[in-house]
Design a protein around this motif. Structure first.
Motif, PDB file in Angstrom:
ATOM      1  N   PRO A  66      70.794 -49.709  95.888  1.00 38.40           N
ATOM      2  CA  PRO A  66      70.957 -48.458  96.631  1.00 38.40           C
ATOM      3  C   PRO A  66      72.266 -48.408  97.416  1.00 38.40           C
ATOM      4  N   ALA A  67      72.935 -47.253  97.343  1.00 42.30           N
ATOM      5  CA  ALA A  67      74.129 -46.986  98.149  1.00 42.30           C
ATOM      6  C   ALA A  67      73.886 -45.621  98.784  1.00 42.30           C
ATOM      7  N   GLY A  68      73.315 -45.630  99.960  1.00 40.74           N
ATOM      8  CA  GLY A  68      72.797 -44.405 100.562  1.00 40.74           C
ATOM      9  C   GLY A  68      73.816 -43.579 101.318  1.00 40.74           C
ATOM     10  N   ILE A  69      73.294 -42.530 101.933  1.00 41.24           N
ATOM     11  CA  ILE A  69      74.133 -41.568 102.651  1.00 41.24           C
ATOM     12  C   ILE A  69      74.890 -42.241 103.795  1.00 41.24           C
ATOM     13  N   GLU A  70      74.314 -43.331 104.358  1.00 42.35           N
ATOM     14  CA  GLU A  70      74.934 -44.018 105.507  1.00 42.35           C
ATOM     15  C   GLU A  70      76.240 -44.715 105.118  1.00 42.35           C
ATOM     16  N   THR A  71      76.432 -45.028 103.812  1.00 44.73           N
ATOM     17  CA  THR A  71      77.708 -45.609 103.367  1.00 44.73           C
ATOM     18  C   THR A  71      78.494 -44.604 102.531  1.00 44.73           C
ATOM     19  N   GLY A  72      78.157 -43.319 102.676  1.00 44.90           N
ATOM     20  CA  GLY A  72      78.846 -42.282 101.915  1.00 44.90           C
ATOM     21  C   GLY A  72      78.536 -42.366 100.434  1.00 44.90           C
ATOM     22  N   PHE A  73      77.332 -42.862 100.106  1.00 44.51           N
ATOM     23  CA  PHE A  73      76.889 -43.052  98.711  1.00 44.51           C
ATOM     24  C   PHE A  73      77.798 -44.028  97.958  1.00 44.51           C
ATOM     25  N   LYS A  74      78.399 -44.978  98.681  1.00 41.71           N
ATOM     26  CA  LYS A  74      79.283 -45.949  98.046  1.00 41.71           C
ATOM     27  C   LYS A  74      78.738 -47.364  98.246  1.00 41.71           C
ATOM     28  N   LEU A  75      78.813 -48.163  97.183  1.00 45.72           N
ATOM     29  CA  LEU A  75      78.326 -49.536  97.214  1.00 45.72           C
ATOM     30  C   LEU A  75      79.235 -50.395  98.088  1.00 45.72           C
ATOM     31  N   THR A  76      78.632 -51.217  98.919  1.00 50.77           N
ATOM     32  CA  THR A  76      79.432 -52.129  99.745  1.00 50.77           C
ATOM     33  C   THR A  76      79.638 -53.451  98.995  1.00 50.77           C
ATOM     34  N   PRO A  77      80.720 -54.165  99.306  1.00 50.53           N
ATOM     35  CA  PRO A  77      80.934 -55.479  98.679  1.00 50.53           C
ATOM     36  C   PRO A  77      79.750 -56.421  98.898  1.00 50.53           C
ATOM     37  N   GLU A  78      79.151 -56.357 100.101  1.00 54.40           N
ATOM     38  CA  GLU A  78      78.016 -57.235 100.422  1.00 54.40           C
ATOM     39  C   GLU A  78      76.829 -56.956  99.490  1.00 54.40           C
ATOM     40  N   ALA A  79      76.570 -55.664  99.254  1.00 49.64           N
ATOM     41  CA  ALA A  79      75.446 -55.292  98.392  1.00 49.64           C
ATOM     42  C   ALA A  79      75.700 -55.714  96.940  1.00 49.64           C
ATOM     43  N   LEU A  80      76.956 -55.580  96.497  1.00 54.32           N
ATOM     44  CA  LEU A  80      77.303 -56.011  95.137  1.00 54.32           C
ATOM     45  C   LEU A  80      77.129 -57.519  95.009  1.00 54.32           C
ATOM     46  N   GLU A  81      77.638 -58.259  95.969  1.00 51.98           N
ATOM     47  CA  GLU A  81      77.531 -59.729  95.972  1.00 51.98           C
ATOM     48  C   GLU A  81      76.066 -60.163  95.874  1.00 51.98           C
ATOM     49  N   ALA A  82      75.207 -59.512  96.650  1.00 55.13           N
ATOM     50  CA  ALA A  82      73.784 -59.881  96.689  1.00 55.13           C
ATOM     51  C   ALA A  82      73.068 -59.571  95.370  1.00 55.13           C
ATOM     52  N   ALA A  83      73.588 -58.607  94.600  1.00 55.11           N
ATOM     53  CA  ALA A  83      72.915 -58.179  93.366  1.00 55.11           C
ATOM     54  C   ALA A  83      73.267 -59.044  92.163  1.00 55.11           C
ATOM     55  N   ILE A  84      74.385 -59.762  92.242  1.00 56.58           N
ATOM     56  CA  ILE A  84      74.856 -60.546  91.095  1.00 56.58           C
ATOM     57  C   ILE A  84      74.078 -61.860  90.982  1.00 56.58           C
ATOM     58  N   THR A  85      73.620 -62.148  89.769  1.00 52.99           N
ATOM     59  CA  THR A  85      72.932 -63.410  89.481  1.00 52.99           C
ATOM     60  C   THR A  85      73.609 -64.048  88.262  1.00 52.99           C
ATOM     61  N   PRO A  86      73.201 -65.262  87.892  1.00 58.73           N
ATOM     62  CA  PRO A  86      73.764 -65.865  86.678  1.00 58.73           C
ATOM     63  C   PRO A  86      73.481 -65.036  85.414  1.00 58.73           C
ATOM     64  N   LYS A  87      72.484 -64.139  85.478  1.00 62.33           N
ATOM     65  CA  LYS A  87      72.133 -63.313  84.310  1.00 62.33           C
ATOM     66  C   LYS A  87      72.925 -62.005  84.244  1.00 62.33           C
ATOM     67  N   THR A  88      73.713 -61.704  85.283  1.00 63.53           N
ATOM     68  CA  THR A  88      74.442 -60.433  85.304  1.00 63.53           C
ATOM     69  C   THR A  88      75.491 -60.403  84.195  1.00 63.53           C
ATOM     70  N   ARG A  89      75.446 -59.344  83.388  1.00 68.46           N
ATOM     71  CA  ARG A  89      76.407 -59.212  82.291  1.00 68.46           C
ATOM     72  C   ARG A  89      77.471 -58.164  82.617  1.00 68.46           C
ATOM     73  N   TRP A  90      77.008 -57.037  83.187  1.00 71.85           N
ATOM     74  CA  TRP A  90      77.908 -55.916  83.478  1.00 71.85           C
ATOM     75  C   TRP A  90      77.678 -55.388  84.884  1.00 71.85           C
ATOM     76  N   PHE A  91      78.736 -54.793  85.422  1.00 74.82           N
ATOM     77  CA  PHE A  91      78.657 -53.938  86.611  1.00 74.82           C
ATOM     78  C   PHE A  91      79.152 -52.569  86.169  1.00 74.82           C
ATOM     79  N   ILE A  92      78.293 -51.539  86.284  1.00 75.91           N
ATOM     80  CA  ILE A  92      78.690 -50.183  85.894  1.00 75.91           C
ATOM     81  C   ILE A  92      79.179 -49.441  87.129  1.00 75.91           C
ATOM     82  N   PHE A  93      80.371 -48.867  87.012  1.00 79.80           N
ATOM     83  CA  PHE A  93      81.044 -48.247  88.162  1.00 79.80           C
ATOM     84  C   PHE A  93      81.475 -46.828  87.808  1.00 79.80           C
TER      85      PHE A  93
END
Length: 400
Positions: free
Chosen positions: A143-170
């Motif tokens: 989630p990247a809500g209204i409080e961040t202007g609907f934009k993903l934060t670096p912290e949230a991206l970092e937390a979502a990545i695992t060894p199984k992550t193949r792609w990040f869609i932007f």
């Protein structure tokens, strides 16, 4: 029917298409409906682009082409990436398909194995998660809500990545919010991606040229050249060039990936429409003067819709940087009951009651993975927008 593929149970039909279809059905039945669901410009394809398509027909350019695009179009795409984004690609690194959607689908089909994860910021374009599921992967929605202007934060991206992550869609400017990432905001995300060399980047730049005020578009491989070798930069002629029905999308990336995408396309659709390809050559190489003119109209419409919606109690509507959507929050309206007796328990109930009671068709936020919101496309006339926003206001004032 029990003999259909089990894959179908993993996906749902496109909600944006469903809303547009429902609005068309009500219109056909004689209802006074204003459709604000369609994600396409209301402007006609510019004449010089149409003429190129007609010329292709008259010159007999109507045969099969290379599977993933004619050489002239690939050359025009390389020139576009160099001119607009400072990115150096050669034709062997370019793929052309029947719309931006097929480009993304081909890439996911060519790369995902069962259990592979794809990080998708929400709100997202409705098709991303379902395409990942169709390709056998697992969408990881962040989630990247209204409080961040609907934009993903670096912290949230970092937390979502695992060894199984193949792609990040932007996607920037975004469908459904119109939010655009600045260079510095994007640099924050690319810095995270540099720490995870196994993660590839899929950028959806379809709204690149629909940018307003002083917003400057940028794309990940441009912001961080070290990501160039694992980025698929995706775009198309649909939105900026008013060519939605021509169905031409394209992408550039590593040659091995492009080759894999070509293989998928060779056994599914083969080449995109030849006539559309020649029209797209003209779109990319010809005059772009009409884009600024269209953007002036879109900016005016955006300001009209934002001001009218923000004047309604219970609605909060941020000002978007680009595209032609607004994504207002209705957090202040949940739990109320409409004049017609409908309980507004979520954004889907809001959109349903709004359509049934006022004839205004919008897309509910849950379709884009973030609630309670709704999406308005302002790619329609000022008169229709004014009338629609007036009806939304009357509907909201009638809530108890």
């Amino acid at each position: 029917m029990s003999d259909l593929s089990a894959t179908l149970s993993r996906v749902k039909p496109s909600p944006t298409i469903a809303v547009t279809t429902k609005a068309q059905e009500l219109k056909a039945a004689g209802r006074d409906v204003i459709g604000l669901g369609a994600g396409e410009p209301d402007f006609d394809t510019p004449d010089h682009i149409k003429a190129a398509g007609i010329r292709a027909i008259q010159e007999g350019k109507t045969k099969y082409t290379a599977v993933d695009g004619i050489s002239e179009l690939k050359a025009a795409i390389c020139a576009k990436f160099k001119r607009d984004n400072g990115l150096d690609y050669v034709p062997a690194q370019v793929s052309v398909a029947s719309g931006g959607k097929q480009i993304l689908y081909n890439a996911l089909m060519a790369t995902l194995n069962p259990g592979d994860e794809v990080v998708i910021p929400a709100p997202y374009w409705v098709s991303y998660p379902d395409m990942v599921l169709l390709a056998g992967g697992e969408p990881v929605v962040v989630p990247a809500g209204i409080e961040t202007g609907f934009k993903l934060t670096p912290e949230a991206l970092e937390a979502a990545i695992t060894p199984k992550t193949r792609w990040f869609i932007f996607n920037s400017p975004s469908n459904p919010t119109g939010a655009g990432y600045t260079w510095d905001e994007l640099k924050g995300l690319t810095d995270v991606l540099l720490r995870h060399p196994h993660v590839w980047v899929m950028t959806d730049d379809m709204y690149e040229h629909l940018a307003y005020d002083d917003f400057q578009f940028c794309t990940p491989a441009q912001v961080e050249p070290a990501l160039f070798g694992r980025t698929l930069t995706c775009n198309g002629v649909s939105k900026a060039y008013c060519m939605t029905g021509w169905r031409i999308g394209y992408a550039a990336g590593p040659e091995r990936l492009i080759g894999a995408m070509r293989k998928i396309q060779s056994q599914s659709t083969s080449n995109p429409c030849t006539i559309s390809q020649w029209a797209a050559v003209e779109a990319l190489n010809g005059s772009h003067d009409f884009i600024a003119e269209n953007n002036a109209v879109f900016t005016r419409r955006r300001d009209l819709v934002v001001s009218m919606l923000n004047a309604i109690d219970g609605i909060e509507c941020p000002v978007p940087n680009g595209a032609f959507y607004v994504y207002p929050s209705i957090a202040g309206l949940i739990g109320k009951t409409s004049a017609g007796g409908a309980l507004i328990e979520d954004d889907e109930a809001f959109a349903t009651a709004l359509l049934e009671e006022t004839g205004v068709a919008v897309v509910f936020g849950a379709a884009f993975g973030l609630s309670p919101n709704f999406r308005v496309s302002y790619a329609t006339s000022d008169t229709a927008l004014q009338e629609a926003c007036g009806r939304i206001r009357a509907f909201c004032e009638g809530l108890r």
